[in-house]
Design a protein around this motif. Structure first.
Motif, PDB file in Angstrom:
ATOM      1  N   ARG A  65       0.735  -1.365   0.118  1.00 47.83           N
ATOM      2  CA  ARG A  65       0.022   0.121   0.112  1.00 47.83           C
ATOM      3  C   ARG A  65       0.825   1.231  -0.217  1.00 47.83           C
ATOM      4  NH1 ARG A  65      -5.332  -1.459   1.124  1.00 47.83           N
ATOM      5  NH2 ARG A  65      -5.530  -3.545   0.295  1.00 47.83           N
ATOM      6  N   LYS A  66       1.955   1.191  -0.763  1.00 51.35           N
ATOM      7  CA  LYS A  66       2.765   2.329  -0.763  1.00 51.35           C
ATOM      8  C   LYS A  66       2.565   3.112  -2.180  1.00 51.35           C
ATOM      9  CE  LYS A  66       6.810   0.422   1.693  1.00 51.35           C
ATOM     10  NZ  LYS A  66       8.090   0.060   1.671  1.00 51.35           N
ATOM     11  N   ASP A  67       2.255   4.469  -1.883  1.00 55.12           N
ATOM     12  CA  ASP A  67       1.795   5.158  -3.242  1.00 55.12           C
ATOM     13  C   ASP A  67       2.941   5.244  -4.442  1.00 55.12           C
ATOM     14  OD1 ASP A  67      -0.326   5.864  -1.951  1.00 55.12           O
ATOM     15  OD2 ASP A  67       0.377   7.827  -1.145  1.00 55.12           O
ATOM     16  N   VAL A  68       4.169   5.036  -4.150  1.00 53.39           N
ATOM     17  CA  VAL A  68       4.918   4.948  -5.058  1.00 53.39           C
ATOM     18  C   VAL A  68       4.903   3.915  -6.304  1.00 53.39           C
ATOM     19  CG1 VAL A  68       6.715   3.539  -3.836  1.00 53.39           C
ATOM     20  CG2 VAL A  68       7.427   4.798  -5.831  1.00 53.39           C
ATOM     21  N   PHE A  69       4.259   2.893  -5.786  1.00 53.57           N
ATOM     22  CA  PHE A  69       3.752   1.598  -6.768  1.00 53.57           C
ATOM     23  C   PHE A  69       2.681   1.987  -7.495  1.00 53.57           C
ATOM     24  CE2 PHE A  69       6.012  -0.845  -3.209  1.00 53.57           C
ATOM     25  CZ  PHE A  69       7.354  -1.116  -3.780  1.00 53.57           C
ATOM     26  N   ASP A  70       1.775   2.867  -6.957  1.00 52.35           N
ATOM     27  CA  ASP A  70       0.674   3.202  -7.823  1.00 52.35           C
ATOM     28  C   ASP A  70       1.054   3.971  -8.716  1.00 52.35           C
ATOM     29  OD1 ASP A  70      -2.274   3.523  -8.170  1.00 52.35           O
ATOM     30  OD2 ASP A  70      -1.733   5.727  -7.344  1.00 52.35           O
ATOM     31  N   ARG A  71       1.965   5.108  -8.424  1.00 53.18           N
ATOM     32  CA  ARG A  71       2.614   5.923  -9.357  1.00 53.18           C
ATOM     33  C   ARG A  71       3.282   5.160 -10.526  1.00 53.18           C
ATOM     34  NH1 ARG A  71       3.605   9.153  -4.634  1.00 53.18           N
ATOM     35  NH2 ARG A  71       5.539   8.586  -4.775  1.00 53.18           N
ATOM     36  N   LEU A 199      10.685   7.263 -15.885  1.00 53.72           N
ATOM     37  CA  LEU A 199      11.203   8.154 -14.774  1.00 53.72           C
ATOM     38  C   LEU A 199      10.733   9.512 -14.798  1.00 53.72           C
ATOM     39  CD1 LEU A 199      15.088   6.829 -14.581  1.00 53.72           C
ATOM     40  CD2 LEU A 199      13.069   6.263 -13.235  1.00 53.72           C
ATOM     41  N   ALA A 200      10.847  10.282 -15.915  1.00 54.65           N
ATOM     42  CA  ALA A 200      10.069  11.523 -15.769  1.00 54.65           C
ATOM     43  C   ALA A 200       8.779  11.478 -15.656  1.00 54.65           C
ATOM     44  CB  ALA A 200      10.301  11.962 -17.549  1.00 54.65           C
ATOM     45  N   ARG A 201       7.923  10.540 -15.850  1.00 56.67           N
ATOM     46  CA  ARG A 201       6.443  10.500 -15.742  1.00 56.67           C
ATOM     47  C   ARG A 201       6.214  10.369 -14.169  1.00 56.67           C
ATOM     48  NH1 ARG A 201       2.315  13.109 -15.761  1.00 56.67           N
ATOM     49  NH2 ARG A 201       0.215  11.892 -15.818  1.00 56.67           N
ATOM     50  N   ILE A 202       6.889   9.162 -13.589  1.00 59.80           N
ATOM     51  CA  ILE A 202       6.933   8.923 -12.248  1.00 59.80           C
ATOM     52  C   ILE A 202       7.336  10.097 -11.594  1.00 59.80           C
ATOM     53  CG2 ILE A 202       8.040   7.526 -10.346  1.00 59.80           C
ATOM     54  CD1 ILE A 202       8.524   5.369 -12.335  1.00 59.80           C
ATOM     55  N   ARG A 203       8.167  10.915 -11.596  1.00 59.91           N
ATOM     56  CA  ARG A 203       8.644  11.958 -10.909  1.00 59.91           C
ATOM     57  C   ARG A 203       7.384  13.143 -10.979  1.00 59.91           C
ATOM     58  NH1 ARG A 203      14.394  14.502 -12.829  1.00 59.91           N
ATOM     59  NH2 ARG A 203      14.864  12.368 -11.951  1.00 59.91           N
ATOM     60  N   GLN A 204       7.005  13.239 -12.233  1.00 67.44           N
ATOM     61  CA  GLN A 204       5.882  14.222 -12.288  1.00 67.44           C
ATOM     62  C   GLN A 204       4.669  13.930 -11.469  1.00 67.44           C
ATOM     63  OE1 GLN A 204       4.844  13.957 -16.693  1.00 67.44           O
ATOM     64  NE2 GLN A 204       6.372  15.804 -17.081  1.00 67.44           N
ATOM     65  N   LEU A 205       4.266  12.571 -11.679  1.00 70.71           N
ATOM     66  CA  LEU A 205       3.315  12.003 -10.513  1.00 70.71           C
ATOM     67  C   LEU A 205       3.478  12.313  -9.134  1.00 70.71           C
ATOM     68  CD1 LEU A 205       2.003   8.665 -12.340  1.00 70.71           C
ATOM     69  CD2 LEU A 205       0.974  11.178 -12.628  1.00 70.71           C
TER      70      LEU A 205
END
Length: 220
Positions: A65-71, A199-205
């Protein structure tokens, strides 16, 4: 820094790949139009890799349930639909030249189109107004279930036969060494593009989530 490095490598690799397509790879029996294959195949492969990332990160979200995995799931799904779209478009252009039709309801093509619709629906779900935690949970479940179609796309030619070149390759039509070199160069080049965009999109999210959290905090 990682994004900039990958982007720089992507530019160099794409330039080298184009040179290999037009100056190094031989012209196949079907003519110059076959060279679109060197764009079509990397798009297809990296679309499948993207959906595999969605599958793995969705499982990790359910357990942690970590948000990073959802992003990661969201970013990978967007890239997957983008690359799948390019794969379908280049494939249709190639099909028009090879078969005289823009589209055939071939098992591999049909399963690929179904996959595109499933993940496009996944992106629509991610954009719906729903509680963040609930939406992440529902998307994680869909991200796992949606992956069921990916192996069907990969093995469609072997399971049901296909007019698609993948089916012909499995029957031993063969490719020259220079063709394989160009294929692998394309996979690497598009891999750099994929990595930089992911990587860029994960950072944006991540930044978007921080801004939304601050807005909620300020309103309270």
């Amino acid at each position: 820094m990682k994004v900039k490095m990958l982007a720089a490598l992507a530019v160099l690799a794409l330039a080298a790949h184009q040179a290999m397509i037009w100056l190094y790879a031989p012209i196949a029996q079907s003519g110059v139009v076959q060279k679109i294959f060197y764009m079509h195949l990397p798009c297809s492969w990296w679309a499948l890799v993207s959906f595999f990332v969605v599958f793995v990160s969705s499982i990790l979200y359910l357990f942690g349930r970590k948000d990073v995995f959802d992003r990661i799931s969201g970013a990978a799904a967007e890239l997957g639909v983008l690359f799948a779209t390019m794969s379908l478009v280049t494939g249709s252009i190639w099909a028009r030249a090879e078969w005289g039709h823009w589209w055939l309801w071939d098992p591999k093509l049909t399963t690929a189109l179904i996959m595109w619709y499933v993940y496009a629906g996944y992106l629509v779900l991610r954009s719906t107004p729903m509680g963040r935690d609930r939406k992440a949970l529902v998307c994680a479940v869909l991200g796992i279930v949606a992956f069921l179609d990916v192996p069907l796309v990969f093995f469609a030619a072997k399971l049901w036969g296909s007019a698609h070149p993948d089916g012909l390759a499995r029957k031993g039509s063969g490719m020259e060494v220079r063709m394989w070199h160009t294929v692998f160069a394309g996979l690497a080049a598009f891999g750099f593009v994929w990595g930089a965009m992911l990587l860029a999109r994960i950072r944006q999210l991540g930044r978007k989530a921080e801004m939304e959290a601050r807005l909620i905090w300020d309103e309270e």
